[in-house]
Design an enzyme around this catalytic site. Structure first.
Site, short mmCIF file in Angstrom:
data_model
loop_
_atom_site.label_atom_id
_atom_site.label_comp_id
_atom_site.label_asym_id
_atom_site.label_seq_id
_atom_site.Cartn_x
_atom_site.Cartn_y
_atom_site.Cartn_z
N LYS A 35 -0.65 34.60 -70.30
CA LYS A 35 0.67 33.96 -70.09
C LYS A 35 0.53 32.45 -70.20
CE LYS A 35 1.33 37.48 -66.53
NZ LYS A 35 0.02 37.57 -65.86
N HIS A 84 5.43 32.55 -68.47
CA HIS A 84 5.15 32.99 -67.10
C HIS A 84 6.35 32.86 -66.16
CE1 HIS A 84 1.43 33.44 -64.29
NE2 HIS A 84 2.48 34.03 -63.75
#
Ligand code: NAP
Length: 288
Positions: free
Chosen positions: A77, A110
């Site tokens: 991420k 994220h």
């Protein structure tokens, strides 16, 4: 060793329904060893992140496992401090370098803050260039997901959000599923909060199936069409958490677990300005 079933994402890429998370494993030797144990036990999906600061250890764990790269589905991420187009381009390459890989199977934004569109454009281009097989998001609420979908070209394949018995998110799960965006549950065990592993209701159901409470929780998520990525650094638990494909919860048991919902995050409300300041504020200096 039982094979973990896969699902097909909205771009045709196949992904295991159950994987292995490595959040809060800062000791790199421990992280690499846990990844190797998980792969040798049969896991084929790994979940790390730039923010976890252990991508390098995940890469080492993969190499030590002896499992072929193309059998493994690796997720990482991008952190919010890289949420501009240019920084995201570099962030993707940095993740690949730390992992020691030449492609990622899945890469996620994220958090839903900052210049998500600029960052997403960089993910789209990396996807088109073959560096990332599938791109997705994490912690996006329905409105944020819809906004991204309408603004950008490539649709996210995954939205990784908190889902566990205390915070079941029925409407968010239903929305993602109606958009053909696969839900992946983080903190499936709520990180053990509120005595989840010794909850009497879950224990009774577990006993009826000769399983553990952890296995019942993972099974309940899988039966809701949700991908799970439990974390453990203990060999026995790593094995236990993947042994969830030989039993089925009844509709009544699913209903009983639905009754445990407290409708509140066990960690933070991603829409709370205080949370946004905590998660995103510290990154502003990097973005200026
Ligand atoms: P979790 O998987 O809900 O819980 C992990 C905790 O449960 C650890 O303390 C672990 O201890 C314990 N545990 C695991 N299996 C167990 C079992 N069978 N019996 C008893 N205890 C057990 O929490 P999480 O790590 O936060 O979430 C899973 C993954 O989701 C993360 O690793 C990460 O990859 C991802 N995640 C993503 C986000 C996001 O914002 N996208 C946020 C959080 C997490 P031991 O390790 O000591 O066994």
């Amino acid at each position: 060793m039982a094979t973990i079933p896969t699902i097909t994402l909205n771009n045709g890429v196949e992904m295991p329904q159950l994987g292995f998370g490595v959040f809060q494993v800062p000791d790199l030797a421990e992280c690499a060893a846990a990844v190797t144990t998980a792969l040798q036990a049969g896991y084929r999906l790994l979940d790390t992140a730039t923010a976890y600061q252990n991508e390098e250890a995940v890469g080492r764990g993969i190499k030590a496992s002896g499992v072929a790269r193309d059998e493994i589905f690796v997720t990482s991420k991008l952190w919010v401090s890289d949420f501009t187009y240019e920084r995201a381009q570099r962030g993707i390459d940095a993740s690949l370098q730390r992992l020691g890989l030449d492609y990622l199977d899945l890469y996620l934004l994220h958090q839903p803050y900052g210049d998500t569109m600029g960052a997403w454009r960089a993910l789209e281009e990396a996807h088109q260039a073959g560096k990332i097989r599938a791109i997705g998001v994490s912690n996006f609420y329905a409105d944020q997901l819809k906004n991204l979908e309408l603004t950008m070209t490539v649709k996210p394949v995954i939205n990784q959000i908190e889902v566990n018995p205390w915070y079941q998110q029925p409407s968010e799960v239903a929305f993602n599923q109606s958009e053909d965006v696969r839900v992946e549950a983080w903190a499936p065990f709520a990180e053990g909060k509120q005595g989840i592993f010794t909850n009497t209701t879950l224990q009774q159901i577990a006993q009826a199936h000769g399983k553990t409470t952890g296995q019942v929780i993972l099974r309940w998520l899988l039966q809701r069409g949700i991908t799970v990525i439990p974390k453990s650094v203990h060999r026995e638990r790593i094995r236990e958490n993947q042994d969830v494909f030989d039993f089925t919860l009844t509709p009544a048991e699913m209903q009983t677990i639905a009754g445990l919902d407290q409708g509140k995050s066990q960690f933070f409300d991603h829409r709370d300005p205080v949370t946004i300041e905590q998660i995103f504020g510290a990154s502003l200096k990097d973005l200026k």
